[in-house]
Design an enzyme around this catalytic site. Structure first.
Site, PDB file in Angstrom:
ATOM      1  N   HIS A 159      -0.398 -68.320 -18.756  1.00 40.08           N
ATOM      2  CA  HIS A 159      -1.483 -69.124 -19.048  1.00 40.08           C
ATOM      3  C   HIS A 159      -1.815 -68.940 -20.617  1.00 40.08           C
ATOM      4  O   HIS A 159      -2.505 -69.711 -21.060  1.00 40.08           O
ATOM      5  CB  HIS A 159      -2.533 -68.859 -18.403  1.00 40.08           C
ATOM      6  CG  HIS A 159      -2.288 -69.417 -16.780  1.00 40.08           C
ATOM      7  ND1 HIS A 159      -2.189 -70.586 -16.554  1.00 40.08           N
ATOM      8  CD2 HIS A 159      -2.732 -68.631 -15.517  1.00 40.08           C
ATOM      9  CE1 HIS A 159      -1.855 -70.712 -15.142  1.00 40.08           C
ATOM     10  NE2 HIS A 159      -2.299 -69.675 -14.801  1.00 40.08           N
ATOM     11  N   ASP A 195       5.441 -70.262 -10.551  1.00 39.53           N
ATOM     12  CA  ASP A 195       3.916 -69.901 -10.141  1.00 39.53           C
ATOM     13  C   ASP A 195       3.417 -71.254  -9.665  1.00 39.53           C
ATOM     14  O   ASP A 195       3.470 -72.361  -9.761  1.00 39.53           O
ATOM     15  CB  ASP A 195       3.234 -69.393 -11.321  1.00 39.53           C
ATOM     16  CG  ASP A 195       2.023 -68.732 -10.911  1.00 39.53           C
ATOM     17  OD1 ASP A 195       1.914 -67.413 -11.004  1.00 39.53           O
ATOM     18  OD2 ASP A 195       1.122 -69.294 -10.630  1.00 39.53           O
ATOM     19  N   HIS A 197       0.338 -71.983 -10.130  1.00 35.22           N
ATOM     20  CA  HIS A 197      -0.323 -72.564 -11.199  1.00 35.22           C
ATOM     21  C   HIS A 197       0.560 -72.957 -12.188  1.00 35.22           C
ATOM     22  O   HIS A 197       1.363 -72.285 -12.609  1.00 35.22           O
ATOM     23  CB  HIS A 197      -1.577 -71.735 -11.558  1.00 35.22           C
ATOM     24  CG  HIS A 197      -2.445 -71.213 -10.558  1.00 35.22           C
ATOM     25  ND1 HIS A 197      -2.238 -69.936  -9.906  1.00 35.22           N
ATOM     26  CD2 HIS A 197      -3.526 -71.684 -10.155  1.00 35.22           C
ATOM     27  CE1 HIS A 197      -3.345 -69.854  -8.973  1.00 35.22           C
ATOM     28  NE2 HIS A 197      -4.053 -70.980  -9.063  1.00 35.22           N
ATOM     29  N   ASP A 284       2.450 -66.864  -5.357  1.00 35.99           N
ATOM     30  CA  ASP A 284       0.948 -67.254  -5.217  1.00 35.99           C
ATOM     31  C   ASP A 284       1.246 -68.780  -4.349  1.00 35.99           C
ATOM     32  O   ASP A 284       0.393 -69.379  -3.943  1.00 35.99           O
ATOM     33  CB  ASP A 284      -0.056 -67.589  -6.301  1.00 35.99           C
ATOM     34  CG  ASP A 284       0.646 -67.702  -7.529  1.00 35.99           C
ATOM     35  OD1 ASP A 284       1.673 -68.362  -7.750  1.00 35.99           O
ATOM     36  OD2 ASP A 284      -0.238 -67.953  -8.669  1.00 35.99           O
TER      37      ASP A 284
END
Length: 343
Positions: A159, A195, A197, A284
């Protein structure tokens, strides 16, 4: 298989993040890396290696000088102004405001971040520097002839963009590794982010470059954090047009839908002509992850590993997210086993 790891990850140990309107204990905690390391050792997957110190220069190939200076000096400035507790930002420059770096520490925290879920602490710089060295150590091993290496990075990185942090990420380990492959002689590099996200930071870093292909399989930004990047129509800009591929998937996605996106991403990487591959490995997408809404099972991570191996490139797997702590080690090891069994 070599696993690169540093105990310095424990120096990033935030007390709380702002989530769901409350200050809650941080999901991104030292226990995550400890559990993964324990499972890698128990599975007998190979040697655990210290990364060495590759210096600041490869990090500065990705991150802006003023941002790195901020990360190195923010903590004493925060303590002098506020006291010895975690630093979180106050507000952000949005539409209609100017993006001019402030002088005060509160302003700088807001300027260099995009959320209030990523506390900066006394040990943040040492921890994130070490995490980047873990990625660089793994990249050096793969560049030196290892078929695959695992960089057990913590804090995660995908991120973080060139000059901002958020999403538990301060330095973009996957991007730093990809650039290290380029600087080591690879003409083209691919980054595959699995991931849950979207890897907004990695996409932003390589958006206008044709030498690094970025593919991400993630929850639809219309529903899920980080919300403002990761749509399917984002394909790169300028010289990088066509070198970005996003596969946003709806809440509730299970293996059937995920597998289709993975096959498409693998296919795109296959036609790009990369000489090295970096995987941003978040697990995740697991069905019991507390901050995610996909439905993958333990065995599905074996298939992800096998698909990565099928790309047939020298590969560095970089640890990102995954917050179902009890299942974290199992799922990470399943990806690694899936790769090793298929390679």
């Amino acid at each position: 298989m070599l696993t690169y790891y540093s105990d310095d990850h424990r120096l990033q140990d935030g007390k709380a993040e702002l989530i769901d309107g409350r200050l809650e204990p941080c999901h991104e905690a030292p226990v995550r890396a400890d559990i993964v390391l324990r499972h890698v050792r128990a599975a007998g997957l190979g040697e655990i290696v210290a990364p060495g110190d590759h210096g600041l220069a490869p990090i500065a190939r990705i991150h802006a000088a003023n941002y790195l200076g901020f990360l190195q000096t923010a903590w004493p400035k925060w303590v002098a102004e506020h006291g010895d507790y975690d630093a979180l930002p106050l507000n952000w420059a949005v539409r209609g405001m100017r993006s001019v770096e402030p002088d005060s520490i509160d302003g700088k925290l807001s300027y260099f971040s995009f959320d209030a879920g990523t506390p900066l602490t006394a040990g943040t710089w040492q921890a994130v520097y070490a995490s980047a060295q873990v990625a660089l150590g793994g990249a050096a091993a793969v560049g030196g002839g290892e078929r695959m290496a695992f960089a057990l990075c913590r804090p995660p990185g995908h991120h973080a963009a060139g000059d901002y942090f958020g999403g538990y990420c301060f330095l973009n380990n996957a991007a730093i590794a990809a650039q290290a492959f380029r600087d080591g002689g690879a003409e083209r590099v691919a980054v595959l982010d699995v991931d849950y996200h979207h890897g907004n930071g990695t996409q932003t870093i390589f958006d206008d470059r044709s030498d690094v292909f970025f593919a991400s399989i993630h929850a639809d930004p219309r529903q899920e954090y980080p919300f403002f990047l990761g749509h399917a129509d984002e394909t790169g800009s300028g010289a990088g047009e066509g070198a970005t591929a996003n596969y946003p998937l709806p809440w509730g996605t299970a293996w059937g839908g995920y597998e289709q996106a993975l096959e498409q991403a693998v296919g795109r990487i296959g036609t790009f002509g990369a000489e090295a591959l970096v995987i941003s490995l978040g697990v995740d997408s697991f069905k019991d992850d507390p901050i995610s809404r996909f439905r993958l099972e333990h065995e599905d991570f074996l298939h992800i590993g096998a698909a990565i191996a099928g790309i047939g490139l020298p590969t560095l797997i970089v640890m990102e997210g995954g917050y179902a702590v009890d299942a974290l080690g199992v799922n990470v090891v399943n990806v690694l086993k899936g790769y090793l069994d298929a390679a």
